[in-house]
Motif scaffolding. Structure first.
Motif, mmCIF file in Angstrom:
data_model
loop_
_atom_site.group_PDB
_atom_site.id
_atom_site.type_symbol
_atom_site.label_atom_id
_atom_site.label_comp_id
_atom_site.label_asym_id
_atom_site.label_seq_id
_atom_site.Cartn_x
_atom_site.Cartn_y
_atom_site.Cartn_z
ATOM 1 N N ALA A 28 0.840 -1.208 0.000
ATOM 2 C CA ALA A 28 0.000 0.000 0.000
ATOM 3 C C ALA A 28 0.867 1.247 0.000
ATOM 4 C CB ALA A 28 -0.914 -0.003 1.218
ATOM 5 N N GLY A 83 0.881 1.116 -3.923
ATOM 6 C CA GLY A 83 -0.409 1.821 -3.978
ATOM 7 C C GLY A 83 -0.211 3.310 -4.183
ATOM 8 N N VAL A 93 -5.212 -3.391 -2.703
ATOM 9 C CA VAL A 93 -4.209 -2.309 -2.843
ATOM 10 C C VAL A 93 -4.285 -1.712 -4.244
ATOM 11 C CG1 VAL A 93 -1.727 -1.850 -3.029
ATOM 12 C CG2 VAL A 93 -2.602 -3.174 -1.099
ATOM 13 N N ILE A 144 -7.920 0.026 -5.057
ATOM 14 C CA ILE A 144 -8.135 1.318 -4.384
ATOM 15 C C ILE A 144 -7.204 2.381 -4.973
ATOM 16 C CG2 ILE A 144 -7.918 2.543 -2.174
ATOM 17 C CD1 ILE A 144 -8.815 -0.109 -0.824
ATOM 18 N N THR A 196 -6.556 2.312 1.845
ATOM 19 C CA THR A 196 -6.071 0.936 1.734
ATOM 20 C C THR A 196 -5.699 0.372 3.101
ATOM 21 O OG1 THR A 196 -5.178 1.473 -0.430
ATOM 22 C CG2 THR A 196 -4.429 -0.560 0.548
#
Lengths: 386, 244
Positions: free
Chosen positions: A234, A238, A337, A340, A366
């Motif tokens: 994340a 992410g 991850v 989003i 996340t």
């Protein structure tokens, strides 16, 4: 007319005036119908703006007021804007403007920001709540639209696997997986080390040293390995995905894809989701394995448990279902991850600030989602007897 | 090529401009003019299908609903910021629509992409990234990408904005060449007077205050016989009527 002078307002602004009194603001009784009269004089430069604003607002708090500029030698644009903005409201009358200052004051009287400022101040709680509710609903609508587009693209990819940009998938697996190996390995190792250390301290008191392997094995395989992998993904992947897609959005690159007849979800989102989803279980397995090595190291050093004995205990404690459960979690975490991050990136509005907001939102959403979903997995696995 | 009837454009169902009626013929150069914030780019985004019309009817290159991910695009678009993909070289940027919508082999795609870049004056720049080239080159590369599939209709959003006079004039010559030599219909959003007179064609002028179009004609007609005070101010670079 009797005039009351308040010398306390005459303090000069230190940075601009080098200790010399450059301007003064005096409060006097107003003409009939005016609650206050402010007499400004001296060099009203930008550094005086704050004092002028406070003095004017204080005077206007009692009703209509007037400001006397006859003694002003210099009037900067900032101070003129503050005077003009209040004069436009009709509550403040401007008196005695010297001829050489009239052009700058007239300029701001014609184009002051007074009205928009008033509108902003008038926004009440109800309006704020309404705006927040509308923004939330719009956000939810965008999420649903994204999920719809994603579902359609996934179905198309299943029907025609050749339509997926596999070259991008492998490139992104390398970027988000291979390049992230060192940080994942280090965090896994440290998690194993810390877990084993804490367990050793407590279990040693009860002569249950051998159970360190059970605790380290189970906690890393079922919980910490997949969760820490998800958290690192994340923060690393992410955020990168959200920032990349957000920058593309504000740079009209997403629009360019659309007008070329290319679906951004199929072109950009699907490869990223496949890459991160495929790489997450591999990273979790590696992270868990290295964490167990860290745990074995602590057990060996602190408790004199040989590596072989640690391994035997581990083999008895950790079942295939535990490994399967951990890997299953990692797959779902990877999916979350990427999904989003992609959704937040594509929903970016505004310029550089919007990209920053989207990135922050992606990471925070996340992390929160991972913890909630992990809790859900715990309940689910308990129900399934895993 | 384009037909708009009583078209209303805007965001979120809120009209910014209403009652727009105009046609663009094949091979015509058509300019959308107006002051900042009057809805020029919004009209362009509506015509290319990035925004739904608030009301009315339109037909662009035979499509009543241009937004589609499922068929080969019938027009090319150059965005105001260029919108080249930053992680791809210029050649890869131009190759993208060819790879997506044709069955050409990689060698042919490469040759076509490089020839499109050469067409816009970017010979030898195929291996450069968008971050490595100037603003004018960026816009040229974006036009090359828009031309990749040889569309009969081209939309250009503020092609001269932010360019020095020489680069802007050079870009104008390229646009005229596309119309004259390739027969491409070109729709341009602009407010650059020098480009407007250099390019000629027909102009549709939008006005924020009026909320609709206030003039349709050639630049010379609008300059010499302005039908609205804002048109006169626009062509004479006067501030009073535009900012009362």
């Amino acid at each position: 007319m009797a005039t009351r002078v308040r010398p306390c307002l005459n303090r000069p602004e230190p940075a601009a005036n080098l200790g010399r009194l450059a301007f003064s603001i005096q409060v006097a009784e107003g003409s009939p119908g005016m609650a206050r009269r402010l007499v400004l004089s001296g060099q009203l430069e930008l550094t005086a703006a704050r004092r002028v604003r406070l003095a004017l607002d204080e005077a206007l708090a009692h009703g209509a007021a007037e400001v006397d500029l006859a003694g002003v030698e210099k009037l900067d644009g900032g101070v003129a804007a503050i005077v003009a903005g209040r004069a436009r409201s009709g509550l403040l009358s401007v008196l005695g403007t010297p001829d050489h200052l009239r052009p700058v004051l007239d300029l701001y009287l014609a184009r002051s920001a007074g009205e928009s400022r008033k509108r902003r101040l008038d926004a009440g709680l109800l309006e704020t709540l309404g705006a927040w509710g509308r923004a939330t609903l719009l956000d939810q609508r965008r999420v649903l639209e994204f999920l719809g587009d994603l579902g359609r693209s996934c179905l198309l990819a299943l029907r025609r696997p050749a339509s997926v940009r596999w070259a991008d998938v492998t490139r992104l697996m390398n970027r988000h997986g291979s390049d992230g190996l060192p940080i994942n390995a280090l965090i896994g190792f440290l998690m194993g080390l810390i877990t084993a250390f804490q367990a050793a301290l407590q279990l040693h008191k009860f002569g249950a040293d051998v159970f360190v392997a059970n605790l380290v094995g189970l906690s890393l395989t079922r919980e910490l390995g997949p969760l820490m992998t998800g958290i690192v993904l994340a923060g690393r992947s992410g955020a990168a995905i959200a920032a990349e897609l957000g920058t593309m959005k504000v740079g009209e690159e997403i629009d360019a894809l659309r007008v070329m007849g290319l679906d951004p979800v199929r072109f950009l989102v699907l490869p990223r989701m496949l890459a991160v989803t495929l790489i997450a279980p591999l990273l979790a397995i590696m992270s868990t394995g290295i964490g167990i090595v860290g745990g074995a190291l602590v057990a060996s050093v602190m408790l004199d448990i040989p590596f072989v004995a640690f391994g035997n205990s581990l083999e008895q404690a950790v079942a295939f279902a535990d490994v399967f459960g951990g890997v299953g979690k990692a797959v779902v975490f990877g999916l979350l991850v990427a999904a989003i991050a992609c959704q937040r990136g594509l929903a970016t509005r505004g310029g550089a600030e919007g990209v920053g907001r989207a990135t922050t939102s992606a990471v925070v959403t996340t992390l929160f989602t991972l913890i909630v979903v992990d809790a859900g997995f715990t309940v689910l696995y308990d129900l399934w007897g895993i | 090529m384009i037909r708009a009837r009583d078209l209303a454009i805007g965001y979120g169902g809120q009209p910014l401009q209403t009652g727009l009626d105009f046609d663009v013929a094949p091979g015509e150069l058509f300019m959308i003019l107006g002051g900042s914030g009057c809805g020029k780019s919004t009209l362009l985004r509506t015509l290319v299908g990035l925004l739904p019309p608030v009301a009315g009817a339109m037909e662009v290159a035979g499509l009543t609903s241009p937004a589609s991910h499922r068929e080969r695009p019938r027009f090319g678009v150059m965005f105001q910021l260029g919108a080249l993909f930053g992680s791809m070289t210029l050649e890869q940027n131009v190759s993208l629509p060819l790879e997506a919508w044709t069955d050409l082999d990689p060698a042919t795609v490469r040759e076509v992409a490089l020839s499109k870049l050469a067409l816009v004056g970017l010979e030898g720049a195929g291996d450069k990234l968008p971050s490595e080239i100037s603003g004018g080159m960026n816009k040229r590369a974006s036009i090359a990408r828009a031309l990749a599939l040889d569309p009969p209709l081209l939309f250009l959003d503020e092609p001269s904005a932010g360019l020095d006079p020489i680069s802007a004039a050079s870009l104008d010559d390229l646009i005229l060449s596309l119309r004259d030599d390739h027969g491409t219909s070109v729709v341009i959003v602009t407010h650059e007077l020098a480009s407007i007179f250099r390019l000629g064609g027909r102009c549709l002028m939008l006005d924020r205050e009026a909320g609709t179009s206030i003039a349709l004609g050639t630049p010379e007609e609008l300059r010499d016989h302005p039908p609205h005070p804002t048109v006169r101010s626009f062509f004479r670079r006067e501030a009073e009527a535009a900012n009362p």
